[in-house]
Scaffold this active site. Structure first.
Site, PDB file in Angstrom:
ATOM      1  N   ARG A 121     -25.412  49.520 -50.993  1.00 16.65           N
ATOM      2  CA  ARG A 121     -26.221  48.489 -50.311  1.00 16.65           C
ATOM      3  C   ARG A 121     -26.206  48.628 -48.795  1.00 16.65           C
ATOM      4  NH1 ARG A 121     -23.732  45.635 -54.363  1.00 16.65           N
ATOM      5  NH2 ARG A 121     -25.145  45.215 -56.084  1.00 16.65           N
ATOM      6  N   LYS A 143     -37.696  53.533 -39.486  1.00 14.13           N
ATOM      7  CA  LYS A 143     -38.462  53.739 -40.721  1.00 14.13           C
ATOM      8  C   LYS A 143     -37.791  54.870 -41.493  1.00 14.13           C
ATOM      9  CE  LYS A 143     -43.208  52.378 -39.607  1.00 14.13           C
ATOM     10  NZ  LYS A 143     -44.610  52.852 -39.527  1.00 14.13           N
ATOM     11  N   GLU A 185     -47.508  63.975 -30.588  1.00 11.60           N
ATOM     12  CA  GLU A 185     -47.003  62.590 -30.565  1.00 11.60           C
ATOM     13  C   GLU A 185     -46.655  62.176 -29.139  1.00 11.60           C
ATOM     14  OE1 GLU A 185     -47.146  60.711 -33.201  1.00 11.60           O
ATOM     15  OE2 GLU A 185     -47.068  62.037 -34.946  1.00 11.60           O
ATOM     16  N   LYS A 227     -41.488  54.088 -27.241  1.00 11.42           N
ATOM     17  CA  LYS A 227     -41.374  53.727 -28.666  1.00 11.42           C
ATOM     18  C   LYS A 227     -40.398  52.560 -28.823  1.00 11.42           C
ATOM     19  CE  LYS A 227     -41.049  54.919 -33.401  1.00 11.42           C
ATOM     20  NZ  LYS A 227     -41.227  55.878 -34.473  1.00 11.42           N
ATOM     21  N   GLU A 237     -43.760  46.306 -38.016  1.00  8.42           N
ATOM     22  CA  GLU A 237     -45.187  46.608 -37.978  1.00  8.42           C
ATOM     23  C   GLU A 237     -46.069  45.465 -38.432  1.00  8.42           C
ATOM     24  OE1 GLU A 237     -45.909  50.757 -38.803  1.00  8.42           O
ATOM     25  OE2 GLU A 237     -47.986  50.355 -39.302  1.00  8.42           O
ATOM     26  N   ARG A 241     -46.827  47.439 -33.474  1.00  7.12           N
ATOM     27  CA  ARG A 241     -46.297  48.764 -33.799  1.00  7.12           C
ATOM     28  C   ARG A 241     -47.401  49.684 -34.335  1.00  7.12           C
ATOM     29  NH1 ARG A 241     -40.422  50.285 -36.618  1.00  7.12           N
ATOM     30  NH2 ARG A 241     -40.787  52.524 -36.650  1.00  7.12           N
ATOM     31  N   ASN A 245     -49.865  54.352 -34.495  1.00  5.35           N
ATOM     32  CA  ASN A 245     -50.643  55.102 -35.482  1.00  5.35           C
ATOM     33  C   ASN A 245     -51.938  55.643 -34.886  1.00  5.35           C
ATOM     34  OD1 ASN A 245     -48.830  54.680 -37.578  1.00  5.35           O
ATOM     35  ND2 ASN A 245     -49.684  52.652 -37.977  1.00  5.35           N
ATOM     36  N   HIS A 248     -53.735  58.561 -36.354  1.00  9.05           N
ATOM     37  CA  HIS A 248     -53.106  58.844 -37.643  1.00  9.05           C
ATOM     38  C   HIS A 248     -54.000  58.529 -38.843  1.00  9.05           C
ATOM     39  CE1 HIS A 248     -49.607  59.445 -35.205  1.00  9.05           C
ATOM     40  NE2 HIS A 248     -48.831  59.684 -36.245  1.00  9.05           N
ATOM     41  N   HIS A 252     -54.078  61.484 -41.198  1.00  9.96           N
ATOM     42  CA  HIS A 252     -53.576  61.463 -42.579  1.00  9.96           C
ATOM     43  C   HIS A 252     -54.643  61.939 -43.563  1.00  9.96           C
ATOM     44  CE1 HIS A 252     -50.274  58.318 -41.503  1.00  9.96           C
ATOM     45  NE2 HIS A 252     -49.816  59.559 -41.426  1.00  9.96           N
ATOM     46  N   HIS A 265     -48.225  68.011 -39.351  1.00  7.25           N
ATOM     47  CA  HIS A 265     -48.547  66.614 -39.079  1.00  7.25           C
ATOM     48  C   HIS A 265     -49.138  66.412 -37.668  1.00  7.25           C
ATOM     49  CE1 HIS A 265     -48.225  62.290 -39.208  1.00  7.25           C
ATOM     50  NE2 HIS A 265     -47.462  62.298 -38.121  1.00  7.25           N
TER      51      HIS A 265
HETATM   52  N1  LIG Z   1     -39.575  57.704 -39.731  1.00  3.14           N
HETATM   53  C1  LIG Z   1     -40.615  57.787 -38.918  1.00  3.14           C
HETATM   54  O1  LIG Z   1     -40.894  56.888 -38.126  1.00  3.14           O
HETATM   55  C2  LIG Z   1     -41.455  59.032 -38.954  1.00  3.14           C
HETATM   56  C3  LIG Z   1     -42.398  59.258 -37.949  1.00  3.14           C
HETATM   57  C4  LIG Z   1     -43.119  60.459 -37.967  1.00  3.14           C
HETATM   58  C5  LIG Z   1     -42.892  61.385 -38.982  1.00  3.14           C
HETATM   59  N2  LIG Z   1     -41.957  61.124 -39.950  1.00  3.14           N
HETATM   60  C6  LIG Z   1     -41.662  62.112 -41.004  1.00  3.14           C
HETATM   61  O2  LIG Z   1     -41.108  63.264 -40.384  1.00  3.14           O
HETATM   62  C7  LIG Z   1     -41.340  64.381 -41.237  1.00  3.14           C
HETATM   63  C8  LIG Z   1     -41.743  65.568 -40.396  1.00  3.14           C
HETATM   64  O3  LIG Z   1     -40.698  65.843 -39.501  1.00  3.14           O
HETATM   65  P1  LIG Z   1     -40.618  67.210 -38.678  1.00  3.14           P
HETATM   66  O4  LIG Z   1     -41.926  67.474 -38.070  1.00  3.14           O
HETATM   67  O5  LIG Z   1     -39.424  67.097 -37.832  1.00  3.14           O
HETATM   68  O6  LIG Z   1     -40.482  68.307 -39.814  1.00  3.14           O
HETATM   69  P2  LIG Z   1     -39.211  68.934 -40.573  1.00  3.14           P
HETATM   70  O7  LIG Z   1     -38.100  67.967 -40.649  1.00  3.14           O
HETATM   71  O8  LIG Z   1     -39.731  69.471 -41.849  1.00  3.14           O
HETATM   72  O9  LIG Z   1     -38.801  70.144 -39.615  1.00  3.14           O
HETATM   73  C9  LIG Z   1     -39.712  71.190 -39.398  1.00  3.14           C
HETATM   74  C10 LIG Z   1     -39.086  72.564 -39.629  1.00  3.14           C
HETATM   75  O10 LIG Z   1     -38.269  72.910 -38.520  1.00  3.14           O
HETATM   76  C11 LIG Z   1     -36.969  73.272 -38.943  1.00  3.14           C
HETATM   77  N3  LIG Z   1     -36.086  72.895 -37.852  1.00  3.14           N
HETATM   78  C12 LIG Z   1     -35.726  71.639 -37.477  1.00  3.14           C
HETATM   79  N4  LIG Z   1     -35.029  71.660 -36.345  1.00  3.14           N
HETATM   80  C13 LIG Z   1     -34.917  72.962 -35.983  1.00  3.14           C
HETATM   81  C14 LIG Z   1     -34.328  73.621 -34.873  1.00  3.14           C
HETATM   82  N5  LIG Z   1     -33.758  72.938 -33.876  1.00  3.14           N
HETATM   83  N6  LIG Z   1     -34.375  74.968 -34.830  1.00  3.14           N
HETATM   84  C15 LIG Z   1     -35.012  75.670 -35.801  1.00  3.14           C
HETATM   85  N7  LIG Z   1     -35.623  75.088 -36.856  1.00  3.14           N
HETATM   86  C16 LIG Z   1     -35.580  73.751 -36.942  1.00  3.14           C
HETATM   87  C17 LIG Z   1     -36.786  72.519 -40.226  1.00  3.14           C
HETATM   88  O11 LIG Z   1     -35.786  73.120 -41.024  1.00  3.14           O
HETATM   89  C18 LIG Z   1     -38.172  72.636 -40.837  1.00  3.14           C
HETATM   90  O12 LIG Z   1     -38.331  73.881 -41.445  1.00  3.14           O
HETATM   91  C19 LIG Z   1     -42.383  63.944 -42.247  1.00  3.14           C
HETATM   92  O13 LIG Z   1     -41.742  63.775 -43.491  1.00  3.14           O
HETATM   93  C20 LIG Z   1     -42.871  62.613 -41.723  1.00  3.14           C
HETATM   94  O14 LIG Z   1     -43.252  61.730 -42.760  1.00  3.14           O
HETATM   95  C21 LIG Z   1     -41.242  59.968 -39.946  1.00  3.14           C
END
Ligand SMILES: NC(=O)c1ccc[n+]([C@@H]2O[C@H](COP(=O)([O-])OP(=O)(O)OC[C@H]3O[C@@H](n4cnc5c(N)ncnc54)[C@H](O)[C@@H]3O)[C@@H](O)[C@H]2O)c1
Length: 360
Positions: A121, A143, A185, A227, A237, A241, A245, A248, A252, A265
């Site tokens: 929990r 999030k 972003e 942010k 949100e 917030r 987006n 987005h 999306h 993305h």
């Molecule tokens: N929680 C939120 O508010 C929020 C906001 C935006 C996106 N997201 C989520 O984030 C995700 C995308 O995140 P991302 O773009 O970081 O992608 P990711 O986590 O898949 O990382 C991208 C790639 O880079 C590699 N990598 C990461 N750090 C590295 C480094 N320092 N050196 C070498 N390689 C590295 C990872 O292994 C992966 O292959 C999605 O699932 C999306 O839904 C969440």
């Protein structure tokens, strides 16, 4: 070390950033009075570079550390991987006083945060983001969640970390395309929140492309500040917030129509922002000059802006699947000039998209 507070009452926390600061981690966790046992969750790609240093710092400060590598990729941000994490937590006998560390990009951050929100929990967790996207966006704001096979991020929770630790030197190993995608972003914050910041980005394109450390520290701090300020005012949100987006809704739809294969993305968001800028202009919120500046900055950074060619019907169907559709209209985020936003309920997005589309 730079320190920035995310103000959320008793859920407040600090974002600590700097260059080569992983050795400080154990010390910072002690200062936060985090429990004795910890699990670091990462993936093999990231673990190879950074797990050793981070773990050593915790061990040096007396922590009992276990680690878990989950498979690398968005397709693993799912229930099966979450089960792997729960199994490892049970096996390691982590209890309520233990904490989790998410070492990685948004995928590791989202799933680790959700495991922390739900295991026993709720236990404490710390975000150590290693992609630009995670450093300026996903690690801040609480999030957390996983994907369902029918849609992204359908299962999740709002659950704030105890601390976010950002080491800009991790960006040295980030692949170019991931890095550029994260810049989308960053530009977003300039367009909807801060004129001065937009101009700073426009004047620093070369430094950004070179990954100049001092420039990176500036953009990470400013993006997190913006942010944090939005999240502090609207954690769940209810309204404000949603401005984060910007770009987005169309982004999306592009990701879904191209089955998450063609664009990262941030790339899809860049196209979405260029289209949203056009729509804002059409609706009288901004000038042609504003739109040109926005599109030009995105292009200079190497981001795509052209809407891929799909039937408008398909776009509308994809957009209607989005969580943000309410009572037949879409709450759309528009840029009000550069540096401010407006939210408007739009019911005729198809005709707007037809008249506004850039490229494709
Ligand atoms: N929680 C939120 O508010 C929020 C906001 C935006 C996106 N997201 C989520 O984030 C995700 C995308 O995140 P991302 O773009 O970081 O992608 P990711 O986590 O898949 O990382 C991208 C790639 O880079 C590699 N990598 C990461 N750090 C590295 C480094 N320092 N050196 C070498 N390689 C590295 C990872 O292994 C992966 O292959 C999605 O699932 C999306 O839904 C969440």
């Amino acid at each position: 070390l730079n320190s920035l507070r995310v103000k959320l009452g008793e859920r407040s926390y600090d974002i600590i950033s700097g260059n080569r600061i992983f050795a400080e981690f154990g010390n910072l966790c002690r200062a936060m009075k985090l429990g004795e046992r910890v699990m670091i969750i990462t993936n093999p790609t990231i673990g190879r570079f950074y797990l050793g240093t981070l773990k050593e710092s915790l061990v040096n400060h007396g922590y009992k550390v276990v680690d878990l590598e989950i498979p690398d990729g968005e397709e693993y941000k799912n229930l099966a991987t979450l089960k792997l994490i729960y199994d490892a937590l049970v096996d390691a006998r982590l209890d309520r006083s233990s904490f989790l560390v998410a070492l990685g990009g948004g995928v590791v951050g989202d799933i680790t945060g959700f495991a922390a929100a739900t295991y026993l929990r709720g236990l404490s967790y710390v975000q150590v983001p290693t992609t630009l996207l995670a450093q300026v966006d996903s690690s801040v704001g609480g999030k957390t969640g996983i994907n369902h096979e029918k849609g992204k991020n359908l299962i999740g929770a709002f659950y704030q970390p105890k601390m976010v630790l950002i080491d800009v030197s991790t960006l040295d190993t980030l692949p170019e395309r991931e890095y550029i995608s994260g810049l989308a972003e960053v530009v977003k914050y300039g367009i909807v929140c801060d004129t001065g910041y937009f101009h700073f980005l426009d004047e620093n394109v070369d430094n950004l492309l070179k990954r100049d450390k001092s420039c990176l520290e500036t953009i990470i701090n400013r993006s997190c500040e913006l942010k944090a300020s939005v999240v502090s005012r609207d954690e769940r949100e209810a309204g404000l917030r949603a401005i984060l987006n910007f770009g987005h809704t169309i982004g999306h739809a592009i990701e879904s129509l191209t089955e998450y294969k063609k664009y990262l993305h941030g790339e899809a968001v860049a196209i979405g922002m260029a289209q949203a800028a056009k729509i804002s202009e059409k609706l009288g919120y901004s000038s042609g000059d504003d739109t040109r500046k926005i599109v030009s900055l995105l292009e200079k950074l190497g981001l795509p802006v052209d809407l891929p060619r799909f039937d408008m019907e398909l776009y509308l169907k994809a957009i209607n699947h989005d969580k943000k559709v309410k009572d037949g209209g879409i709450i759309f985020v528009l840029n009000n000039g550069i540096g401010a936003f407006s939210l408007e309920k739009i019911t005729d997005l198809d005709s707007l998209l037809k008249t506004c589309r850039i490229g494709g």
